[in-house]
Design a protein around this motif. Structure first.
Motif, PDB file in Angstrom:
ATOM      1  N   ARG A  19       0.535  -1.125  -0.081  1.00 16.19           N
ATOM      2  CA  ARG A  19       0.230  -0.066   0.044  1.00 16.19           C
ATOM      3  C   ARG A  19       0.740   1.737   0.381  1.00 16.19           C
ATOM      4  NH1 ARG A  19      -5.306   1.202   2.653  1.00 16.19           N
ATOM      5  NH2 ARG A  19      -5.919   3.349   1.901  1.00 16.19           N
ATOM      6  N   LEU A  20       1.408   0.778   1.141  1.00 15.99           N
ATOM      7  CA  LEU A  20       3.011   2.054   1.029  1.00 15.99           C
ATOM      8  C   LEU A  20       4.067   2.798  -0.820  1.00 15.99           C
ATOM      9  CD1 LEU A  20       4.133   4.903   2.474  1.00 15.99           C
ATOM     10  CD2 LEU A  20       6.186   3.210   3.188  1.00 15.99           C
ATOM     11  N   ALA A  21       4.048   1.915  -1.428  1.00 17.46           N
ATOM     12  CA  ALA A  21       4.435   1.514  -2.745  1.00 17.46           C
ATOM     13  C   ALA A  21       3.632   2.461  -3.675  1.00 17.46           C
ATOM     14  CB  ALA A  21       6.068   0.269  -2.728  1.00 17.46           C
ATOM     15  N   LEU A  22       2.251   1.977  -3.381  1.00 18.85           N
ATOM     16  CA  LEU A  22       1.365   2.290  -4.659  1.00 18.85           C
ATOM     17  C   LEU A  22       1.152   2.775  -3.992  1.00 18.85           C
ATOM     18  CD1 LEU A  22      -0.729  -1.090  -4.700  1.00 18.85           C
ATOM     19  CD2 LEU A  22      -0.009  -0.271  -6.625  1.00 18.85           C
ATOM     20  N   THR A  23       1.060   4.146  -2.528  1.00 16.85           N
ATOM     21  CA  THR A  23       0.879   5.527  -2.432  1.00 16.85           C
ATOM     22  C   THR A  23       1.614   6.607  -2.983  1.00 16.85           C
ATOM     23  OG1 THR A  23      -1.094   4.707  -0.576  1.00 16.85           O
ATOM     24  CG2 THR A  23       0.002   6.719  -0.719  1.00 16.85           C
ATOM     25  N   ARG A 164      -6.656  -3.380 -14.326  1.00 16.06           N
ATOM     26  CA  ARG A 164      -6.796  -3.562 -12.997  1.00 16.06           C
ATOM     27  C   ARG A 164      -4.874  -2.766 -11.866  1.00 16.06           C
ATOM     28  NH1 ARG A 164      -9.403  -7.745 -15.429  1.00 16.06           N
ATOM     29  NH2 ARG A 164      -6.985  -8.591 -16.372  1.00 16.06           N
ATOM     30  N   LEU A 165      -4.930  -1.963 -11.275  1.00 13.56           N
ATOM     31  CA  LEU A 165      -4.206  -1.362 -10.617  1.00 13.56           C
ATOM     32  C   LEU A 165      -3.643  -1.840  -9.929  1.00 13.56           C
ATOM     33  CD1 LEU A 165      -4.240   2.396 -12.316  1.00 13.56           C
ATOM     34  CD2 LEU A 165      -3.741   0.605 -13.759  1.00 13.56           C
ATOM     35  N   GLY A 166      -4.891  -2.386  -8.544  1.00  7.95           N
ATOM     36  CA  GLY A 166      -4.229  -2.415  -7.551  1.00  7.95           C
ATOM     37  C   GLY A 166      -4.390  -1.642  -6.415  1.00  7.95           C
ATOM     38  N   ILE A 167      -5.539  -1.072  -6.913  1.00  6.32           N
ATOM     39  CA  ILE A 167      -5.751   0.378  -6.181  1.00  6.32           C
ATOM     40  C   ILE A 167      -7.430   0.655  -5.862  1.00  6.32           C
ATOM     41  CG2 ILE A 167      -3.069   1.778  -6.613  1.00  6.32           C
ATOM     42  CD1 ILE A 167      -4.903   3.718  -8.328  1.00  6.32           C
ATOM     43  N   GLY A 168      -7.373   1.139  -4.368  1.00  2.36           N
ATOM     44  CA  GLY A 168      -9.037   1.609  -4.551  1.00  2.36           C
ATOM     45  C   GLY A 168      -8.952   2.852  -4.313  1.00  2.36           C
ATOM     46  N   THR A 169      -9.970   3.352  -4.188  1.00  9.40           N
ATOM     47  CA  THR A 169     -10.356   4.606  -4.367  1.00  9.40           C
ATOM     48  C   THR A 169     -10.027   5.455  -3.170  1.00  9.40           C
ATOM     49  OG1 THR A 169     -12.180   5.136  -5.116  1.00  9.40           O
ATOM     50  CG2 THR A 169     -11.828   7.162  -3.709  1.00  9.40           C
ATOM     51  N   PRO A 170      -9.615   4.903  -1.409  1.00  7.90           N
ATOM     52  CA  PRO A 170      -8.397   5.338  -0.359  1.00  7.90           C
ATOM     53  C   PRO A 170      -6.768   5.393  -0.754  1.00  7.90           C
ATOM     54  CG  PRO A 170     -10.139   3.580  -0.033  1.00  7.90           C
ATOM     55  CD  PRO A 170     -10.432   3.350  -1.262  1.00  7.90           C
ATOM     56  N   THR A 171      -6.748   4.655  -1.548  1.00  7.34           N
ATOM     57  CA  THR A 171      -5.456   4.813  -1.985  1.00  7.34           C
ATOM     58  C   THR A 171      -5.039   6.048  -3.045  1.00  7.34           C
ATOM     59  OG1 THR A 171      -4.927   2.565  -1.769  1.00  7.34           O
ATOM     60  CG2 THR A 171      -3.570   3.654  -2.942  1.00  7.34           C
ATOM     61  N   VAL A 172      -5.742   6.176  -3.557  1.00  9.28           N
ATOM     62  CA  VAL A 172      -6.619   7.647  -4.445  1.00  9.28           C
ATOM     63  C   VAL A 172      -5.807   9.023  -3.253  1.00  9.28           C
ATOM     64  CG1 VAL A 172      -6.795   8.805  -6.529  1.00  9.28           C
ATOM     65  CG2 VAL A 172      -6.611   6.640  -6.785  1.00  9.28           C
ATOM     66  N   ALA A 470      -7.303  -1.682   5.851  1.00  9.96           N
ATOM     67  CA  ALA A 470      -6.022  -1.321   5.033  1.00  9.96           C
ATOM     68  C   ALA A 470      -6.424  -1.334   3.361  1.00  9.96           C
ATOM     69  CB  ALA A 470      -4.768  -2.721   4.953  1.00  9.96           C
ATOM     70  N   ASP A 471      -7.532  -1.066   3.279  1.00  8.74           N
ATOM     71  CA  ASP A 471      -8.145  -1.629   1.794  1.00  8.74           C
ATOM     72  C   ASP A 471      -7.919  -2.482   0.863  1.00  8.74           C
ATOM     73  OD1 ASP A 471      -9.295  -0.590  -0.058  1.00  8.74           O
ATOM     74  OD2 ASP A 471      -8.354   0.823  -1.738  1.00  8.74           O
ATOM     75  N   VAL A 472      -7.836  -4.472   1.886  1.00  4.27           N
ATOM     76  CA  VAL A 472      -7.515  -4.967   1.022  1.00  4.27           C
ATOM     77  C   VAL A 472      -8.013  -6.320   1.833  1.00  4.27           C
ATOM     78  CG1 VAL A 472      -6.151  -6.860   1.933  1.00  4.27           C
ATOM     79  CG2 VAL A 472      -5.063  -4.041   1.529  1.00  4.27           C
ATOM     80  N   PHE A 473      -8.341  -6.867   0.660  1.00  2.23           N
ATOM     81  CA  PHE A 473      -9.071  -7.821   0.761  1.00  2.23           C
ATOM     82  C   PHE A 473      -8.687  -9.249   0.934  1.00  2.23           C
ATOM     83  CE2 PHE A 473     -11.883  -5.381  -1.937  1.00  2.23           C
ATOM     84  CZ  PHE A 473     -12.206  -5.143  -1.760  1.00  2.23           C
ATOM     85  N   ARG A 474      -8.597  -9.465   2.110  1.00  2.00           N
ATOM     86  CA  ARG A 474      -7.987 -10.762   3.038  1.00  2.00           C
ATOM     87  C   ARG A 474      -8.714 -12.263   3.490  1.00  2.00           C
ATOM     88  NH1 ARG A 474      -3.858  -7.903   4.804  1.00  2.00           N
ATOM     89  NH2 ARG A 474      -4.232  -5.809   6.130  1.00  2.00           N
ATOM     90  N   VAL A 507      -5.484  -7.845  -2.970  1.00  2.00           N
ATOM     91  CA  VAL A 507      -5.666  -9.481  -1.703  1.00  2.00           C
ATOM     92  C   VAL A 507      -4.581 -10.203  -1.240  1.00  2.00           C
ATOM     93  CG1 VAL A 507      -6.310 -11.660  -2.561  1.00  2.00           C
ATOM     94  CG2 VAL A 507      -7.066 -10.103  -3.908  1.00  2.00           C
ATOM     95  N   ASP A 508      -5.070 -10.435   0.005  1.00  2.00           N
ATOM     96  CA  ASP A 508      -3.893 -10.814   1.387  1.00  2.00           C
ATOM     97  C   ASP A 508      -4.571 -12.267   0.986  1.00  2.00           C
ATOM     98  OD1 ASP A 508      -2.391 -11.724   2.317  1.00  2.00           O
ATOM     99  OD2 ASP A 508      -3.232 -10.445   4.251  1.00  2.00           O
ATOM    100  N   ALA A 509      -3.878 -13.399   0.721  1.00  2.03           N
ATOM    101  CA  ALA A 509      -4.379 -14.277   0.910  1.00  2.03           C
ATOM    102  C   ALA A 509      -3.093 -16.080   0.681  1.00  2.03           C
ATOM    103  CB  ALA A 509      -5.500 -15.253  -0.246  1.00  2.03           C
ATOM    104  N   ARG A 510      -3.000 -16.606   0.900  1.00  2.10           N
ATOM    105  CA  ARG A 510      -1.906 -17.898   1.490  1.00  2.10           C
ATOM    106  C   ARG A 510      -2.247 -19.066   0.354  1.00  2.10           C
ATOM    107  NH1 ARG A 510       0.167 -17.689   7.832  1.00  2.10           N
ATOM    108  NH2 ARG A 510       0.958 -15.873   8.182  1.00  2.10           N
ATOM    109  N   GLN A 511      -3.590 -18.993  -0.122  1.00  3.83           N
ATOM    110  CA  GLN A 511      -4.025 -19.632  -0.864  1.00  3.83           C
ATOM    111  C   GLN A 511      -3.570 -19.559  -1.947  1.00  3.83           C
ATOM    112  OE1 GLN A 511      -6.047 -18.797   1.490  1.00  3.83           O
ATOM    113  NE2 GLN A 511      -5.669 -20.281   3.352  1.00  3.83           N
TER     114      GLN A 511
END
Length: 589
Positions: A19-23, A164-172, A470-474, A507-511
């Motif tokens: 998220r930090l690098a994207l911002t 598909r950039l991996g960013i949502g409105t919160p990051t903008v 975190a604006d992430v889907f876990r 997306v945060d997933a270990r699968q």
């Protein structure tokens, strides 16, 4: 401003994951953007050319876009399609063709300007009727002929809805705050501004022209949807009342489609879903109800559209009202599935922003604003101070055909908190009152290939909850139960626009599913219970340092939550609360 600057930023964003690098990368792009183009670039970062609620449709069919690439590169549509199959992406295919000496347009790759790109895309979106397909093809091919290879790649992804950039409105908003609002301290002001107008470009334009003070001065306005206020959930009546200061307004929670109705100064009535879709054409009968029964000449009202037999006074199942969500055969659908509108909020009336008023004053204003009729109703509501009365009200709501209750704070601080999921509203639904049954609205982020009888289709999906902080889907569970053969057959087409060649940044997933998807499709899931898990990342560390939460025996209920955006899904915080509440409640209690 050259479009190449935007395209190169897209490419960098696509390769980043934190998220930090994207911002930081997004902030660098916004810092390069002239003030007059800042709103436009903010829309482009959302994959849009206008506010989402404006309904500007850039969804060009891929076959038509393939023809535009073929025309530009001097190849056949079949050759382009073959390269798309090889690369898995039209943008990459076009970039490769335009980079090839054999197909590169001679001397015509000086590049594009942001302004001309957006103007042309608006023309493409506006083209309709006889000859429109040819016009769209001509306009897109004209842009591609002057585009650099990387510009062409992302231009095609934009027009085919595959950006598909991996960013949502919160990051903008984070990046906007960093560049133009003095850092994180200004983020809350920008968030509130966006929540009450749903227009990132308007927030950006207001910020650069008048600073944070001007953004603070933004008010709700008919025609600009307000992000809906959301509720937490609890299962115990006593705990709900304790959270709400000992008293609440217990409103029936109807099982329908939540809409926000806007009457603008010209008399037009528009209906928006919580996903910012304008659906007035699908519910002309609701528009007629409001035209006749809504008093203020300008207003913003919220209610639930429910399949409803007014003659019998009977609420019908959710699945019936979803039959109204169609583009064709509307007149017949109105006859087949009559609906009612049950109103519960008034946010604006004739020049007055009501969102800052406490609930009792908003409710009184709502009652005064409506002339009720058999199908234009107020939600049933009762003032409650006793847990036993709240339980009885809940039981009556279920008997009357509702999902349960929304218990609302009535104190002096009970203003309408746009876009917030706080403890001012608390849901009490029947699903949570059964010993081992919790429903959750989860987002499909991956799929696993079927085996045996399910060979050739997806056999199960990977589901995630939304971490709003975190604006992430876990990830929270893998689910294959409850899907009918017809559901599974339809899944690939439903998910195709969201397919990603790699795990999406949000997306945060270990699968490791066989296919990844950008968060977009929401489904309702019933689970026996929530358990601690070292393998799933939802609510990681919130209950125990080395564990997240997983669902035991999950099952698809059959409800596709097309009325919900991905970030309206059940949150990881809600799941943690459900888990803790279940631990506190003895079995059978």
């Amino acid at each position: 401003m050259r479009y190449l600057i935007v395209a190169e930023a897209y490419r960098d964003l696509e390769r980043l994951s934190s998220r930090l690098a994207l911002t930081e990368r997004l902030a660098a792009l916004l810092a390069q953007t002239p003030a007059d183009l800042l709103p436009t670039v903010c829309y482009l970062c959302q994959g849009l050319i206008a506010p989402e609620f404006a309904g500007v449709d850039l969804g060009m069919a891929e076959k038509l876009a393939v023809r535009a690439v073929a025309s530009t590169t001097g190849t056949s549509a079949e050759q382009v399609a073959a390269l798309v199959r090889e690369t898995g992406d039209l943008g990459q295919a076009a970039e490769r063709l335009l980079t090839s000496p054999a197909t590169e347009p001679a001397g015509l790759t000086a590049g594009l300007e942001v302004g001309e790109v957006v103007r042309t895309l608006r023309e493409i979106a506006a083209a309709e009727g006889a000859g429109s397909q040819g016009r769209k093809l001509e306009l897109l091919a004209g842009l591609l002929a002057r585009a650099t290879p990387v510009e062409a790649c992302y231009l095609l992804r934009l027009v085919t809805r595959n950006l598909r950039l991996g960013i949502g409105t919160p990051t903008v908003l984070d990046a906007l705050a960093q560049v133009h609002a003095g850092g994180k301290a200004g983020k809350k002001v920008l968030e509130r501004g966006y929540n009450i107008c749903c227009d990132l470009g308007k927030v950006a334009a207001t910020l650069v022209s008048g600073g944070l003070a001007a953004v603070e001065g933004l008010r709700v306005q008919p025609g600009n949807p307000v992000r809906v206020m959301l509720a937490q959930r609890l299962a115990d009546a006593g705990e709900i009342l304790a959270r709400l200061g000992g008293q609440c307004a217990a409103e029936y929670k109807y099982d329908g489609v939540r809409v926000q109705a806007h009457r603008t100064a010209d008399g037009r009535i528009e209906l928006f879903t919580r996903r910012l879709e304008e659906i007035s054409d699908q519910f002309p009968d609701v528009v007629e109800l409001l035209a006749a029964g809504l008093g203020p000449s300008e207003a913003i009202l919220e209610g639930e559209v429910v399949a409803y037999d007014a003659a019998a006074g009977e609420l019908r199942p959710f699945g019936e009202v979803m039959l109204r969500r169609r583009k064709h055969g509307i007149d017949q659908a109105v006859q087949d599935v009559p609906v009612g509108l049950f109103c519960f909020e008034l946010l604006y009336a004739d020049g007055e922003d009501l969102t800052m008023l406490p609930y009792p004053r908003r409710r009184a204003a709502l009652e005064a604003a409506l002339t009720l009729s058999p199908r234009l109703r107020l939600t049933t509501a009762a003032e409650v101070t006793d847990p036993a009365v709240l339980d009885a009200t809940f039981a009556q709501a279920v008997t009357d055909g509702c999902e349960g209750l929304v218990c609302k704070s009535t104190g002096p601080d009970s203003g309408y908190q746009a876009g917030a999921r706080g403890w001012q509203w608390i849901k009490l639904k029947r699903d949570y009152r059964t010993e081992l049954s919790d429903t959750a609205d989860l987002v499909i982020v991956g799929a696993f290939a079927g085996r045996g009888r399910r060979a050739g289709v997806y056999g199960a999906v990977l589901l995630a909850a939304y971490d709003a902080d975190a604006d992430v889907f876990r990830a929270v569970t893998k689910c294959g139960a409850g899907f009918t053969d017809a559901d599974l057959a339809a899944l690939p087409a439903r998910l195709a626009p969201l397919q990603s060649p790699h795990k999406p940044a949000r997306v945060d997933a270990r699968q490791e599913p066989d296919v990844w998807f950008e968060p977009g499709l929401v489904v309702e899931i019933l689970s026996a219970e929530l358990t601690l898990s070292p393998n799933y990342t939802a609510a990681w560390g919130q209950i125990r340092d080395d564990a997240g939460l997983a669902m035991r025996f999950p099952r698809f209920t059959g409800r596709w939550r097309d009325d919900k955006a991905a970030d309206d899904a059940t949150t990881t915080r809600e799941l943690a609360e459900l888990f803790l509440n279940a631990r506190r409640t003895p079995a059978g209690g």
